[in-house]
Design an enzyme around this catalytic site. Structure first.
Site, PDB file in Angstrom:
ATOM      1  N   GLY A 197      12.293  22.446 -83.736  1.00 57.49           N
ATOM      2  CA  GLY A 197      12.418  23.833 -83.308  1.00 57.49           C
ATOM      3  C   GLY A 197      13.791  24.404 -83.583  1.00 57.49           C
ATOM      4  O   GLY A 197      14.712  23.696 -84.028  1.00 57.49           O
ATOM      5  N   LYS A 232      23.094  15.529 -68.862  1.00 51.90           N
ATOM      6  CA  LYS A 232      21.727  15.023 -68.842  1.00 51.90           C
ATOM      7  C   LYS A 232      21.643  13.671 -68.135  1.00 51.90           C
ATOM      8  O   LYS A 232      20.624  13.334 -67.527  1.00 51.90           O
ATOM      9  CB  LYS A 232      21.190  14.921 -70.273  1.00 51.90           C
ATOM     10  CG  LYS A 232      20.928  16.278 -70.914  1.00 51.90           C
ATOM     11  CD  LYS A 232      19.917  17.114 -70.120  1.00 51.90           C
ATOM     12  CE  LYS A 232      19.473  18.342 -70.875  1.00 51.90           C
ATOM     13  NZ  LYS A 232      18.502  19.160 -70.096  1.00 51.90           N
ATOM     14  N   SER A 277      17.083  14.052 -71.174  1.00 52.26           N
ATOM     15  CA  SER A 277      17.162  13.852 -72.621  1.00 52.26           C
ATOM     16  C   SER A 277      17.375  12.376 -72.887  1.00 52.26           C
ATOM     17  O   SER A 277      17.866  11.639 -72.017  1.00 52.26           O
ATOM     18  CB  SER A 277      18.337  14.651 -73.197  1.00 52.26           C
ATOM     19  OG  SER A 277      18.637  14.262 -74.523  1.00 52.26           O
ATOM     20  N   VAL A 315      13.579  17.269 -80.641  1.00 50.64           N
ATOM     21  CA  VAL A 315      12.407  18.144 -80.593  1.00 50.64           C
ATOM     22  C   VAL A 315      12.473  19.156 -81.733  1.00 50.64           C
ATOM     23  O   VAL A 315      13.469  19.882 -81.871  1.00 50.64           O
ATOM     24  CB  VAL A 315      12.324  18.874 -79.242  1.00 50.64           C
ATOM     25  CG1 VAL A 315      11.079  19.758 -79.186  1.00 50.64           C
ATOM     26  CG2 VAL A 315      12.316  17.877 -78.089  1.00 50.64           C
ATOM     27  N   TYR A 322      26.969  17.472 -73.044  1.00 44.16           N
ATOM     28  CA  TYR A 322      25.510  17.433 -72.953  1.00 44.16           C
ATOM     29  C   TYR A 322      25.037  16.086 -72.409  1.00 44.16           C
ATOM     30  O   TYR A 322      24.210  16.018 -71.488  1.00 44.16           O
ATOM     31  CB  TYR A 322      24.913  17.682 -74.342  1.00 44.16           C
ATOM     32  CG  TYR A 322      23.405  17.700 -74.373  1.00 44.16           C
ATOM     33  CD1 TYR A 322      22.697  18.814 -73.939  1.00 44.16           C
ATOM     34  CD2 TYR A 322      22.685  16.607 -74.860  1.00 44.16           C
ATOM     35  CE1 TYR A 322      21.305  18.835 -73.982  1.00 44.16           C
ATOM     36  CE2 TYR A 322      21.307  16.620 -74.897  1.00 44.16           C
ATOM     37  CZ  TYR A 322      20.615  17.740 -74.460  1.00 44.16           C
ATOM     38  OH  TYR A 322      19.246  17.761 -74.502  1.00 44.16           O
ATOM     39  N   ASP A 342      14.052  33.087 -67.667  1.00 37.47           N
ATOM     40  CA  ASP A 342      14.777  32.897 -68.919  1.00 37.47           C
ATOM     41  C   ASP A 342      15.867  33.954 -68.986  1.00 37.47           C
ATOM     42  O   ASP A 342      15.757  35.009 -68.349  1.00 37.47           O
ATOM     43  CB  ASP A 342      13.845  33.014 -70.125  1.00 37.47           C
ATOM     44  CG  ASP A 342      14.311  32.170 -71.307  1.00 37.47           C
ATOM     45  OD1 ASP A 342      15.372  32.501 -71.868  1.00 37.47           O
ATOM     46  OD2 ASP A 342      13.629  31.192 -71.651  1.00 37.47           O
ATOM     47  N   ILE A 396      10.431  24.099 -75.472  1.00 39.31           N
ATOM     48  CA  ILE A 396       9.716  23.200 -74.567  1.00 39.31           C
ATOM     49  C   ILE A 396       9.135  23.977 -73.394  1.00 39.31           C
ATOM     50  O   ILE A 396       7.989  23.746 -72.985  1.00 39.31           O
ATOM     51  CB  ILE A 396      10.655  22.086 -74.062  1.00 39.31           C
ATOM     52  CG1 ILE A 396      11.032  21.131 -75.201  1.00 39.31           C
ATOM     53  CG2 ILE A 396      10.000  21.304 -72.928  1.00 39.31           C
ATOM     54  CD1 ILE A 396      12.087  20.107 -74.807  1.00 39.31           C
ATOM     55  N   ASN A 435      13.721  23.016 -66.418  1.00 38.81           N
ATOM     56  CA  ASN A 435      13.759  22.726 -67.844  1.00 38.81           C
ATOM     57  C   ASN A 435      14.965  23.318 -68.578  1.00 38.81           C
ATOM     58  O   ASN A 435      15.233  22.967 -69.713  1.00 38.81           O
ATOM     59  CB  ASN A 435      12.458  23.260 -68.472  1.00 38.81           C
ATOM     60  CG  ASN A 435      12.451  23.192 -69.970  1.00 38.81           C
ATOM     61  OD1 ASN A 435      12.447  22.115 -70.559  1.00 38.81           O
ATOM     62  ND2 ASN A 435      12.476  24.354 -70.615  1.00 38.81           N
TER      63      ASN A 435
END
Length: 248
Positions: A175, A144, A127, A173, A140, A32, A13, A74
């Site tokens: 990926g 979120k 999310s 998503v 998670y 990153d 993303i 992000n």
């Protein structure tokens, strides 16, 4: 030139966000932890290897920027897939650290720069798990969910300074990261990867996954003048989740 900082911006993303903002003429800064992924980003981007939950590193990047118009907080990790009683405390803390503390630290150090400019847009990646919760994903989902609370507070606190804050809630998503989630969930539920994939898709009205570019386009809109009075909002980009855990 307008400046955007995207945490975890080298892939997925974040990479899609960088490409979208670059196409609109922004000076793109990305952080990153994956040095190889950073190296693959366009040379025109400002690339810095830094962990989202490393306060010193995040503060240094924003100090180096000197000013910022848009923050895309992000960074996130999927965390463990396990019943709550089987989640190790260190795994819980690692997941919450990146997903929640990472967003907090980015906002904390971007806020003074935006206040000085009297404007800015903060876009936090939450999310659909932060709206509905999700079984076997307690760290998670909790992190979120808390990101949304953080965003709401930022919108209230920073609004008088001309700064907007919103949260995007991606659905599943496409990926590599999602493939890892599918594999772990398949193992935990005794299902195949394809069965889990179909379950995620079946839980949405549009029977589909989303792509990074879908999230990037929403971020671009929220950063733009077109959204000048949009703040404090939770916006799902998910094909409309009807059921976060459909039983096929």
């Amino acid at each position: 030139m307008r400046r955007v900082l995207i945490t975890a911006g080298a892939a997925g993303i974040g990479r899609a966000m960088g490409e979208a903002f670059a196409a609109e003429g922004y000076e793109v800064w990305v952080t990153d932890v994956d040095g190889a992924a950073l190296a693959s980003c366009p040379e025109t981007w400002q690339r810095r290897e830094a962990g989202a939950a490393d306060e010193a590193a995040m503060a240094a990047v924003l100090e180096e920027m000197g000013g910022i118009e848009v923050l895309c907080a992000n960074a996130g990790v999927a965390g463990p897939t396990a019943p709550v009683e089987a989640v190790a405390l260190e795994d819980w803390r690692a997941c919450v650290s990146v997903n929640l503390e990472g967003a907090f630290l980015a906002a904390k150090h971007a806020a003074p720069l935006m206040k000085a400019a009297g404007q800015g847009a903060m876009i936090l990646t939450s999310s659909t798990a932060g709206i509905f919760g999700y079984p076997l994903r307690a760290p998670y989902a909790a992190a979120k969910w808390a990101v949304i609370g953080l965003m709401k507070t930022l919108a209230m606190e920073l609004g008088p300074h001309g700064i907007r804050a919103n949260a995007i809630c991606p659905g599943a998503v496409e990926g590599p990261r999602m493939e890892g989630v599918l594999a772990r969930e398949a193992a935990a539920k005794g299902m195949s990867r394809d069965q889990v994939y179909a379950g995620y898709a079946a839980g949405t009205s549009m029977r589909s996954f989303v792509e990074g570019r879908d999230i990037a386009e929403m971020a671009l809109f929220l950063a733009s003048e077109r959204a000048r009075l949009v703040s404090g909002q939770v916006i799902a980009v998910d094909g409309h989740t009807e059921n976060p855990d459909p039983k096929l």
